[in-house]
Design an enzyme around this catalytic site. Structure first.
Site, PDB file in Angstrom:
ATOM      1  N   ALA A   1      -7.918  -8.017  -7.967  1.00 59.40           N
ATOM      2  CA  ALA A   1      -7.228  -8.440  -9.154  1.00 59.40           C
ATOM      3  C   ALA A   1      -7.813  -9.708  -9.487  1.00 59.40           C
ATOM      4  CB  ALA A   1      -5.701  -8.702  -8.841  1.00 59.40           C
ATOM      5  N   GLY A   2      -8.105 -10.911  -8.773  1.00 60.76           N
ATOM      6  CA  GLY A   2      -8.460 -12.013  -9.300  1.00 60.76           C
ATOM      7  C   GLY A   2      -9.997 -11.937 -10.104  1.00 60.76           C
TER       8      GLY A   2
ATOM      9  N   PHE B   1      -4.950  12.322  -1.230  1.00 58.53           N
ATOM     10  CA  PHE B   1      -4.137  11.580  -0.559  1.00 58.53           C
ATOM     11  C   PHE B   1      -2.742  11.719  -0.795  1.00 58.53           C
ATOM     12  CE2 PHE B   1      -4.785   7.130   0.673  1.00 58.53           C
ATOM     13  CZ  PHE B   1      -6.432   7.107   0.911  1.00 58.53           C
TER      14      PHE B   1
ATOM     15  N   ASP C   1       0.936 -16.913   0.174  1.00 61.34           N
ATOM     16  CA  ASP C   1       0.785 -18.190  -0.148  1.00 61.34           C
ATOM     17  C   ASP C   1       1.265 -18.219  -1.858  1.00 61.34           C
ATOM     18  OD1 ASP C   1       0.099 -19.059   2.233  1.00 61.34           O
ATOM     19  OD2 ASP C   1      -2.002 -18.445   1.631  1.00 61.34           O
TER      20      ASP C   1
ATOM     21  N   GLU D   1      -5.001   6.678   5.287  1.00 65.26           N
ATOM     22  CA  GLU D   1      -4.534   7.796   4.801  1.00 65.26           C
ATOM     23  C   GLU D   1      -5.599   8.931   4.314  1.00 65.26           C
ATOM     24  OE1 GLU D   1      -0.857   7.150   2.816  1.00 65.26           O
ATOM     25  OE2 GLU D   1      -1.620   8.755   1.433  1.00 65.26           O
TER      26      GLU D   1
ATOM     27  N   ARG E   1       4.222   7.476   1.663  1.00 65.13           N
ATOM     28  CA  ARG E   1       4.140   6.804   3.079  1.00 65.13           C
ATOM     29  C   ARG E   1       5.497   6.385   3.615  1.00 65.13           C
ATOM     30  NH1 ARG E   1      -0.755   2.881   1.301  1.00 65.13           N
ATOM     31  NH2 ARG E   1      -2.475   4.418   1.687  1.00 65.13           N
TER      32      ARG E   1
ATOM     33  N   SER F   1      -2.959   1.371  -5.184  1.00 66.27           N
ATOM     34  CA  SER F   1      -2.772  -0.299  -5.091  1.00 66.27           C
ATOM     35  C   SER F   1      -4.259  -0.731  -5.240  1.00 66.27           C
ATOM     36  CB  SER F   1      -2.773  -0.867  -3.542  1.00 66.27           C
ATOM     37  OG  SER F   1      -3.749  -0.297  -2.678  1.00 66.27           O
TER      38      SER F   1
END
Lengths: 576, 236
Positions: free
Chosen positions: A15-16, A115, A216, A250, A281, A394
């Site tokens: 993401a970053g 998946f 964090d 998976e 899941r 994700s």
């Protein structure tokens, strides 16, 4: 000295880095990571990244949309999910254009595999949707994005541990960080701060997560008085290596691996007759845990088998080489010849920092934006995963919403300008003092011991199955640990690379998050997705089709709620 | 359970009175434990001041490369039972890089060399609306090179690199291969000048230490030899 940049991104995972790449085309971007960027845990993702590009068989954006909504147990916000599945197409092609070495079909296109929970024609059967690079998909994307950021002259601050964020009058001002390399505390000022700080799997004893995954970013947000959303939804991945917790993708089941109990039965037929091992899941983890709890674990122990043997050596070598390698090196078994002992493992946080579909952080979790503050990826809650995330969604979320956040913060800078807001010195001082206090205070408690106790209680009482009695016990224990943490002493008194200090600060974050997770689980009196209450076994749409918003104020957890965005698919009973 | 005598290199340049030395710890362990488990037990139960890097604990992040009983490897994969004598373990930082503290080395130079080889796809042709096509055979050519986790085990085990710190080293050269042999890449002309020098590919004397050290089992020397071949035959 104050370090200044237009944009500061905290976290160098998918993401970053994706956001950094976007913003670095126009602005001066810095990325901070408490690790070296390519050590980020995105790199451990194995199986794939979803996109209905239909390279191998027919697929549609709408099918992916439906599967994600159903997988989320109808708690996912459908406006955000629509962006996820639609943006998936350009996002994947861009990754390929940037150089990601995807596995290929015979005709040279990106290859795709099956998946869990991804289906054709709204649930008919598994579909080939997960774009993959063997079983190293996360590693390949992470390295490629890092390389492209190097190309774009993104300024990296590696091994900088962010301790506090400064927000005043709802405007982000900058942050305070500990430079692990030279041991100095630094103040950083920017117009935009973005978090892509990942999850908190290390709150649990058995986890697929890296040691670095201590939530964090979420801890910092909580300390800044901002909201967190849906933290009670913690995904337990069905197939963690027994005792180690290491993830077996998976993708293994996507390639055809079986789950077997002590009689050698493919027990998933009793739980999800249509999708079998490729059920979502939450369901698969519950099925495994039920087998274990009812005495059908292997040799009566707390594990079942994941069997790859029938796939054959050639397919394993081509499609699942990394799994084979770490099973051999770390667990000491050859998956070509032996089944893998597995148990559910804490894996992913569906909840996080509430954000809009453009990654703008919401101070109250609902509508109040924090100017200049963005978040994306696992640390955020947009919410595309609702109560349960589908595999391969994700990496997709990190890339799609990292990209969206990058575009939206660029747009913000183009209208608001890059002039830096005032740095509130009255906020810098306490942040520095907090770290100083960790370094100097004396006491009889040790970080390692407190963390172990936290991980044990979270695993045994806040795991796959939960109930009021266990959750209350866990809450009491977490509060006791918070109290004892005030008495923690650090052995290392030197400033350079003081991991004694960083581990204590990480535990501080984990403890406060744990309190929110447990309180949220206790508060939500229903079973939905990953939250499975034995005392409230049914989903309760009448009372709980809503997101939890949690704050911490004066040491107390406060709850608020917001409705789920439903645009296309009305909640139905969830069967596979 | 076994008793392991662990010798750990200690150094803290911040405390000059405290000269570099080895500390010894007796640690109880299961023969299936990894060296990383030993380090954690020391740090969490005996001496919180010990500094080392680690993160994923299963061989993919590349943080915990160090020298264990004389050879570079990842501490998270270093299985006690694979050592000749699992009861005596000596742990040192990666050789040839400056020490920040204990087992933590300064990798600035390692990553500077990585940056020099232009470790990214260069392709100025506008991409198609869908993916660029690449056959499984073309993909296979770069496969092994993409396994690299940048742990620095190879470069810090390379005698040519010890002797001449300006040598780009195996990790950077492997990355150079990864892009120069990618069918989608058009950047070799921009990368050639740093490769075709005394401190580029020609400083590799095929000693194979890097191959032995690589935790991902990459045949790095072979990849460097392919780069040499490409330069000699001017296939670019």
């Amino acid at each position: 000295m104050v370090i200044k940049h237009d944009v500061i991104i905290v976290g160098a995972g998918l993401a970053g880095l994706r956001a950094a790449l976007e913003a670095s085309r126009y602005y001066d971007v810095a990325v901070l990571s408490k690790l070296f960027p390519t050590r980020s845990h995105s790199g451990a993702a194995q199986g794939g990244i979803a996109a209905s590009i239909g390279n191998v068989e027919e697929d549609h954006i709408d099918w992916h949309f439906f599967d994600t909504v159903k997988g989320s147990d109808y708690l996912g916000d459908q406006d955000a999910i629509e962006y996820l599945v639609t943006d998936a197409h350009p996002a994947i092609y861009e990754l390929e254009h940037l150089g990601v070495p995807f596995s290929r079909t015979a005709d040279g296109k990106i290859n795709q595999r099956m998946f869990g929970g991804h289906t054709k024609n709204y649930g008919e059967g598994p579909v080939l949707r997960a774009c993959f690079a063997a079983d190293r998909t996360g590693h390949m994307i992470l390295h490629t994005l890092y390389e492209q950021c190097v190309k774009n002259n993104v300024r990296f601050y590696s091994e900088f541990f962010v301790t506090d964020l400064m927000v005043k009058d709802n405007i982000v001002r900058g942050l305070v960080a500990y430079n692990m390399i030279n041991g100095q505390m630094v103040t950083m000022q920017s117009k935009v701060v973005m978090f892509g700080t990942g999850g908190y799997g290390r709150a649990f004893k058995i986890t697929s997560n890296a040691h670095a995954n201590t939530g964090d970013g979420l801890g910092i947000v909580l300390r800044a008085g901002l909201a967190l959303e849906d933290l009670e939804f913690v995904q337990f991945h069905p197939t963690g290596v027994y005792r180690y917790g290491i993830l077996v993708s998976e993708g293994a089941r996507g390639e055809g691996a079986y789950l077997l109990n002590n009689t050698g039965e493919r027990f998933m037929k009793n739980y999800a007759p249509k999708l079998m091992e490729l059920a979502p899941r939450d369901m698969t983890s519950r099925s495994i845990q039920t087998e274990i709890d009812e005495g059908r674990g292997i040799n009566g122990e707390s594990y079942v088998h994941l069997d790859l043997r029938h796939l054959g050596e050639e397919k394993i070598a081509e499609r699942l080489p990394e799994i084979r390698s770490f099973c051999q090196k770390i667990v000491g078994i050859d998956v070509v010849k032996e089944p893998i002992p597995i148990q559910p493992t804490a894996h992913y946080s569906m909840g996080g920092i509430p954000v809009t579909v453009d990654g703008e952080v919401l101070a109250d979790g609902k509508s109040q934006k924090v100017e200049g503050f963005y978040a994306a990826g696992e640390c955020s809650c947009v919410s595309v995963h609702g109560a349960n995330r589908l595999g391969t969604n994700s990496l997709l979320e990190a890339v799609v919403f990292g990209r969206r956040a990058g575009k939206s913060l660029t747009k913000y800078l183009s209208t608001a300008g890059t002039e830096l807001p005032d740095l509130p010195t009255e906020m810098v001082e306490p942040a520095l003092q907090r770290v100083e206090k960790f370094m100097t205070k004396t006491g009889k408690e040790k970080t390692g011991i407190l963390r172990k106790e936290l991980q044990e209680i979270m695993m045994s009482k806040v795991g796959v199955f939960r109930d009021e009695k266990g959750l209350k016990e866990a809450l009491e224990k977490v509060k006791e640990l918070e109290k004892r943490f005030e008495d923690v002493q650090i052995d290392d008194k030197s400033w350079k690379f003081n991991t004694d200090l960083t581990e204590a600060m990480e535990l501080d974050n984990l403890l406060h998050l744990a309190e929110i997770i447990v309180s949220g689980a206790l508060n939500r009196q229903e079973s939905r997705g990953a939250q499975s209450r034995k005392d409230f076994p049914k989903r309760d749409d009448e009372n709980w089709l809503k997101h939890t918003i949690a704050f911490k104020k004066d040491g107390k957890v406060l709850f608020d709620y917001k409705p789920v965005v439903i645009t296309k698919f009305q909640p139905k009973e969830r069967k596979y | 359970m076994i008793q392991v005598k662990v010798k750990v290199f200690r150094s803290n340049p911040e405390q000059p009175q405290n000269k570099p030395h080895f500390d010894e710890f007796m640690v109880e362990a299961d023969p299936k434990d990894k060296v990383l488990d030993l380090l954690h037990r020391i740090k969490w139960e005996k001496d919180g001041t010990l500094a080392f890097r680690r993160s994923c604990a299963h061989g993919i992040c590349g943080s915990c490369a160090m020298k264990i009983n004389g050879a570079n490897m990842l501490a998270c994969e270093a299985n006690l039972k694979n050592f000749k004598d699992p009861t005596r373990i000596t742990i040192e930082p990666l050789q040839s890089l400056p020490i920040i503290k204990d087992l933590v080395v300064d990798q600035t130079d390692f990553f500077k060399k990585y940056d020099i080889v232009k470790p990214y796809l260069i392709n100025r042709t506008p991409p198609p609306t869908r993916e660029r096509l690449q056959s499984p055979q073309q993909r296979q050519v770069i496969d092994e090179a993409t396994w690299c986790i940048l742990c620095a085990s190879c470069t810090t085990s390379c005698p040519s690199n010890w002797k001449n710190p300006n040598f780009l080293g195996p990790a950077a050269l492997l990355k150079s291969y990864r892009y120069n042999f990618d069918s989608r890449d058009e950047g070799i002309a921009e990368r050639i000048n740093v490769l075709d020098t005394n401190n580029g590919v020609w400083r590799c004397h095929t000693i194979f230490n890097c191959v032995e050290a690589c935790p991902k089992d990459i045949n790095i020397t072979w990849h460097i030899s392919q780069l040499k071949k490409k330069l000699v035959s001017r296939e670019y």
